[in-house]
Enzyme design. Structure first.
Site, PDB file in Angstrom:
ATOM      1  N   GLU A   1       0.816  -1.216   0.000  1.00 15.02           N
ATOM      2  CA  GLU A   1       0.000   0.000   0.000  1.00 15.02           C
ATOM      3  C   GLU A   1       0.852   1.270   0.000  1.00 15.02           C
ATOM      4  O   GLU A   1       0.587   2.200   0.753  1.00 15.02           O
ATOM      5  CB  GLU A   1      -0.969  -0.004   1.189  1.00 15.02           C
ATOM      6  CG  GLU A   1      -1.941  -1.169   1.128  1.00 15.02           C
ATOM      7  CD  GLU A   1      -2.957  -1.185   2.277  1.00 15.02           C
ATOM      8  OE1 GLU A   1      -4.123  -1.500   2.014  1.00 15.02           O
ATOM      9  OE2 GLU A   1      -2.580  -0.887   3.409  1.00 15.02           O
TER      10      GLU A   1
ATOM     11  N   ASP B   1      -8.729  -8.663   4.304  1.00 16.07           N
ATOM     12  CA  ASP B   1      -8.411  -7.573   5.231  1.00 16.07           C
ATOM     13  C   ASP B   1      -9.457  -7.415   6.323  1.00 16.07           C
ATOM     14  O   ASP B   1     -10.299  -6.531   6.239  1.00 16.07           O
ATOM     15  CB  ASP B   1      -8.268  -6.265   4.447  1.00 16.07           C
ATOM     16  CG  ASP B   1      -7.604  -5.168   5.280  1.00 16.07           C
ATOM     17  OD1 ASP B   1      -7.051  -5.483   6.349  1.00 16.07           O
ATOM     18  OD2 ASP B   1      -7.635  -4.006   4.840  1.00 16.07           O
TER      19      ASP B   1
ATOM     20  N   GLU C   1     -12.570  -1.663  12.127  1.00 22.30           N
ATOM     21  CA  GLU C   1     -12.518  -0.950  10.854  1.00 22.30           C
ATOM     22  C   GLU C   1     -13.662  -1.333   9.926  1.00 22.30           C
ATOM     23  O   GLU C   1     -14.280  -0.477   9.304  1.00 22.30           O
ATOM     24  CB  GLU C   1     -11.174  -1.239  10.171  1.00 22.30           C
ATOM     25  CG  GLU C   1     -11.064  -0.664   8.766  1.00 22.30           C
ATOM     26  CD  GLU C   1      -9.723  -0.953   8.093  1.00 22.30           C
ATOM     27  OE1 GLU C   1      -8.846  -1.565   8.740  1.00 22.30           O
ATOM     28  OE2 GLU C   1      -9.558  -0.564   6.924  1.00 22.30           O
TER      29      GLU C   1
END
Lengths: 716, 716
Positions: free
Chosen positions: A307, A381, A409
């Site tokens: 990333e 993820d 998240e």
């Protein structure tokens, strides 16, 4: 407004009472209301004799003193030597007199360096309780365990608790930035007040350490994996040192994230190539500098070439080169490198789920002994549900550590009540079959499957500077549960919930049973209203708040929800079977077969592994479309049931936390409906079918849901 | 490290005790230790009779109940009617029976709508205490005042307290952004959790309202003056409404900042020209929308055409055009426009200090009746000391409100103990001479000088989500003191400090006297070690943390510290006298003369108004260079004295807050030396003289001080 008025009129009554209860986490030490239990404890604990004189010993003593005083309602005498019976004797092995030692000599062989023994013994014909371990931190763990026995109203009349942690590195990963924002943080901002460090020691640092020690967490990575090199400059290392000094007596080591390009950014070098001698030397000197300040510094956590983060591949090197270079720098001081396997290339859009395995598995056996590869629980993820990551068990010659995400998240931030130990347990119990049946992920993580010595488990922290630490009072249970499972990955999530509820709220079974049930079911609820039947990563983009299955315009294909659900006229789901990307081949044959076959693939993972027609018949006879729609509805209904359960809990707990959770459940209910309506309206475009009976009609249009924008959603 | 160890061993003893004390601000309601006093109170308060039934009445009752229970150690009976003697009777005028009313009828004529009466009366020959006002909020103010009498151990045997606020709008300005960062905030992040609003009402909102009501603050501007238009969208207005609902029963109105370009950004218009009918209409509709949700919405605070903010000048209009257009929008609903006079143009570098006056004074009498012009206390920007702003008294036909900065942007953030009411009082007592001698700033602000009806005072908030609200325990006194002076701008800072210390810490005179002395002197100390003798704005740039007199490379000249001190071989100081920029001419003639003349100009303002040679003889016979150097040293010495005073306070207060302040004073001492050394080394380059005897030698070089960087300093 009527509800609001009710709420604040209710809350205004007592200033800060809520703040205080919320702040104390599971260490409430409330006065025990059961008289019989109190009686037993008062009889059984007449005095405390502390044999140690370290800072850790002082903490053990003070913690016992404060805990017992509060729970029993009277002071327990601190004695300088053992007199009379029913004393609590606390001290490490070497501090114990030989007549005590002989009572428990064999027990010491059963614990490791961090283990503890709590034992009722007879000493000169007098009954005593000994809390001991091989060192003072072991004793401290024993003390917290003993206090928990009282907090949960267990008998202490004939104690024989012998326990050790099964995993070496039990660490929190704080994704905290130097400006105190927290990536994926939903509980306020970072605890670390860098501006006032090193000279101002916030009480929260101490209370944070206490909470961690009480569940056995022994490490903390202070900084974000998307790292800033400045943390490695003297200006910041001085501050890190101050935190390390606070945490040390609680048995907690400090770790930092290492930005791979730091030699350039703060070292003045022209390269960060791991094969460059000057670079390697820079890291060696940096390690020396850190260890001079912090002799027990834990080591580095590294996110490299992922990333956008820099890494060895920027110089044509690989992860092994990068990790081993850093490993050499910290090895002389006993440090470790936790090297993340969370990688996916923008140049390979075939199947993101396959990339970590494809890249890392061939490195098996090539890392230095003090490198441990940190692997997320699933291959994408931190979704509400993912099949276990194929790397578990697939690198038998490499220490592999688990990375769980405690912060929510993708699971409703800090407004949704989701009890994560259920998720953690599901992953840990998964059978990799890598050494035949019974090769569970837990056995990989604790090293027992492959006789690995260096073991670890990381939890991405959900902790911030909110008064209640975690944003949602029940998110405290996720911190607690992570710690307990890090200590023992075979614990049952329900047992942990029971403990936590008793320590945090009440021992009344009329409270415990329904609320425990609510917690246990909460994780399935969030899956149902967000991503049932193996759906994943359809959250709105960037902030991941709310649904966004329609997003398809991001620069990298694998950042788009449409990439993950692949809904079309024919059906929905990501074909990762042999007819698709063949990601299933990354698992052991037994597992591969199960996932590969539509018949044997668990329905909970169906759309993770298969693209399935809208008319596909589920095991309950419903079509996929109907079944999916009903799952979304079921999730909403489950939140309603949670609300019902909670509303009945009012009379058992304090008004403030009751109201807080009530308000949050109301938000969760609203958002569960938002998820249901938005996803079903969107998918309906492809299925072309009516909503089945039993599913409530959406109250807004798809365009409305698509129009929602959250420019200041936290944690982004 | 030894100190650190000591510190945390000390703190670890009691979990969160510190957090709780810190959190409770000046509303500790500790049990009163003086037995005689307790005896009097118990005899004098036998019961409470509440005559109201509004939410505000409920708050008054609960507050009394909780305060009295805690301070006296036993419950006070709540009675449904007046029976027996020594009852506390609380209720607004209309709720009082006629026999009570006749006791205090004349007193009602002496209070305004927000005033209160606390009076011992005889009712049917029985002694009672009445707390009343014209409405329930007045009663609430009375209740807090009554509780403060007890907190400060005053006699309640013959009460006759009749008081009203002297200023209408007593508001906090929160420079809080929608992402929860706080511009110039040093106490964590914004209290407003926009993500969880409107459905989650954080206990802190309620406790914030309580704290404000207890000192009479009746308004809060929720958002930063550097505004974001999104706050005016329905998505956010729903959240603002929820906060307004929480604050309303505490007598607190909500205000927002209005971004002048909002009609373009969220309204879809092509212009924000205040003379454009569509623009005016957009604001009218927006006001209607807001007032529909929040009928008592306070109005808008506007920063326009200042530091890059949009404003009417973008369209060739002026401040009057802009303010009056907005004033028309809120006028039908009783709203006000607080229009800031904090302007300085990048096109006029002559003297920033002159610009606000030059631009605004000619507008006198041109604003609509519901516009109030908000003027900072000094003409530059919240320096440790500034002469009062020349606009005070210079616009007799215009409501002018004071803007103080409670957050310590230029005064050491939240690590320096600086008691700001001394600064506030100095400004309020300054004589403008605009209507002859005695035309103090306080008389301008409370409207008495010019018979102005709309009056106001704003404090830029120092409140954040730190456990102790303000970062420094003593910064709580600045919030408290701002509120008290907003209520009555003629109060003495020393009296306020006395009150605050008693309510917050202890009534023991051995504690009060030295610590009050420490507070009173603290403001002069910070001037001495930062900006003695009229120096100003020599803080490091951007974040304003620490000294930066050398900074000279910023794009706008008036952003550079060198612009402000103008040090050269000949001397130092900004010549604002007739021989310079003639800024002195903006004051009334009497004041102008005093400032203009080197002989009569107060030495505390010397370098603000004059460029003075290094050899200039100060009144004490020292040269300017020696005198300045000795002032810097004196500031450092004063911090040492503060430390000494505080160290002696240990035995009078809780260990946790004692340690907190001790650590912070140590930082302040370190930073005072940093200021002294950096400034003297820098100015020495120009003076070319040795440091006088008595000034300690710097331990670092100027280059070292210049090299310091603080990329993550808070509040920037």
């Amino acid at each position: 407004m009527t509800l609001l008025r009710f709420v604040y009129l209710f809350l205004l009554i007592s200033f800060s009472a809520s703040a205080q209860k919320d702040y104390r986490l599971w260490l409430q030490y409330d006065k025990i209301t059961n008289l019989q239990v109190t009686q037993e404890y008062k009889m059984g604990i007449k005095g405390i004799v502390s044999l140690g004189n370290s800072e850790t010993s002082t903490i053990s003593l003070r913690e016992l003193e404060s805990g017992l005083t509060n729970m029993l309602g009277n002071k327990i005498e601190i004695k300088s030597k053992i007199e009379g019976e029913n004393n609590l004797i606390i001290g490490s092995q070497s501090s114990l007199s030989s007549d005590i030692q002989k009572n428990i000599l064999s027990d010491f062989k059963r614990i490791n360096n961090e283990g503890f023994i709590i034992k009722s013994i007879s000493l000169k014909n007098k009954k005593q309780i000994v809390i001991t371990g091989k060192n003072d931190v072991g004793v401290l763990y024993g003390v917290y365990n003993f206090l928990r026995l009282l907090q949960t109203n267990k008998s202490i009349s004939n104690l024989n608790v012998i326990d050790s942690p099964k995993i070496n590195l039990r660490v929190l990963n704080h994704w905290d930035n130097l400006d105190r924002t927290v990536e994926r943080g939903y509980a306020g901002f970072s605890l670390w007040n860098w501006q006032k460090l090193p000279d101002f020691i916030d009480q929260r640092y101490i209370d944070y350490a206490r909470a961690n020690a009480s569940v056995g967490i022994n490490g903390t990575v202070l900084t974000n994996v998307n790292a800033n090199a400045l943390i490695l400059t003297p200006q910041y290392l001085e501050k890190v040192e101050a935190l390390a000094n606070v945490f040390r007596p609680y048995g907690i080591k400090v770790y930092l994230t290492a930005r791979f390009s730091a030699p350039i950014e703060i070292g003045g070098l022209k390269t960060a190539d791991p094969k460059d001698a000057a670079v390697a030397n820079w890291w060696k000197e940096k390690a020396k500098e850190i260890y001079k300040r912090i002799p027990d510094f834990g080591g580095f956590l590294v996110k490299a070439n992922s990333e956008g983060q820099p890494g060895p591949q920027n110089y044509g090197r690989d992860h092994v080169d990068g990790a081993n270079m850093l490993a050499d720098a910290v090895a002389p001081f006993g440090g470790v490198i936790m090297w993340r396997a969370f990688v996916y290339s923008e140049h390979d859009a075939n199947d993101r789920a396959k990339q970590a395995y494809a890249e890392f598995q061939p490195y098996d056996g090539k890392f230095k002994a003090n490198v441990i590869v940190q692997v997320k629980n699933g291959a994408i993820d931190f979704q509400p549900r993912e099949p276990f990551h194929p790397l578990f068990g697939a690198m038998p010659k490499t220490p592999i550590m688990m990375e769980f995400q405690v912060t929510q998240e993708y699971l409703g931030f800090s407004t949704h009540l989701v009890y994560l130990p259920k998720l953690f347990q599901e992953v840990l119990e998964s059978d990799t079959y890598q050494k035949g049946k019974g090769s569970t992920v837990a056995k990989v993580v604790d090293g027992s499957l492959t006789n690995t010595k260096l073991t670890g488990i990381a939890g991405v922290s959900n902790i911030g500077n909110d008064l209640n630490w975690t944003g949602h009072p029940f998110a405290q249970a996720n911190w607690y549960g992570f710690g307990r499972l890090a200590w023992n990955p075979y614990l049952d999530a329900e047992v942990i919930a029971d403990e936590w509820l008793r320590c945090t709220f009440s021992n009344n079974k009329n409270f415990i049973n329904p609320i425990k049930n609510m917690m246990i079911k909460s994780r399935e609820a969030v899956i149902n209203y967000m991503t049932p039947l193996g759906l994943h990563h359809i959250m709105d983009t960037g902030h991941h708040y709310g649904p966004g299955p329609w997003v398809s315009d991001l620069s990298r294909p694998e950042w788009n929800p449409t990439y993950y659900h692949k809904a079309d006229k024919n059906g929905i789901g990501f074909d990762r079977s042999k007819t698709g990307t063949n990601a299933t081949a990354q698992y052991a044959t037994q597992v591969e077969k199960i996932f590969d076959n539509l018949e044997t693939c668990p329905e909970q993972d169906l759309l993770w592994f298969h693209h399935v027609s809208w008319d596909y018949k589920l095991k309950n006879g419903q079509t996929l479309w109907s079944g999916m729609a009903l799952k979304y509805q079921e999730g909403v209904n489950q939140v309603q049931e949670m609300q019902n359960s909670w509303n009945k809990a009012e009379k058992y707990i304090d008004a403030e936390r009751f109201k807080e959770v009530q308000m949050l459940l109301q938000i969760q209910y609203k958002e569960a409906k938002w998820w249901r309506d938005a996803c079903l309206l969107y998918f309906q475009q492809y299925s072309g079918k009516e909503l089945p009976v039993g599913v409530e009609k959406p109250t807004e249009t798809l365009e409305y849901f698509k129009s929602l924008k959250f420019p200041f959603a936290p944690g982004n």
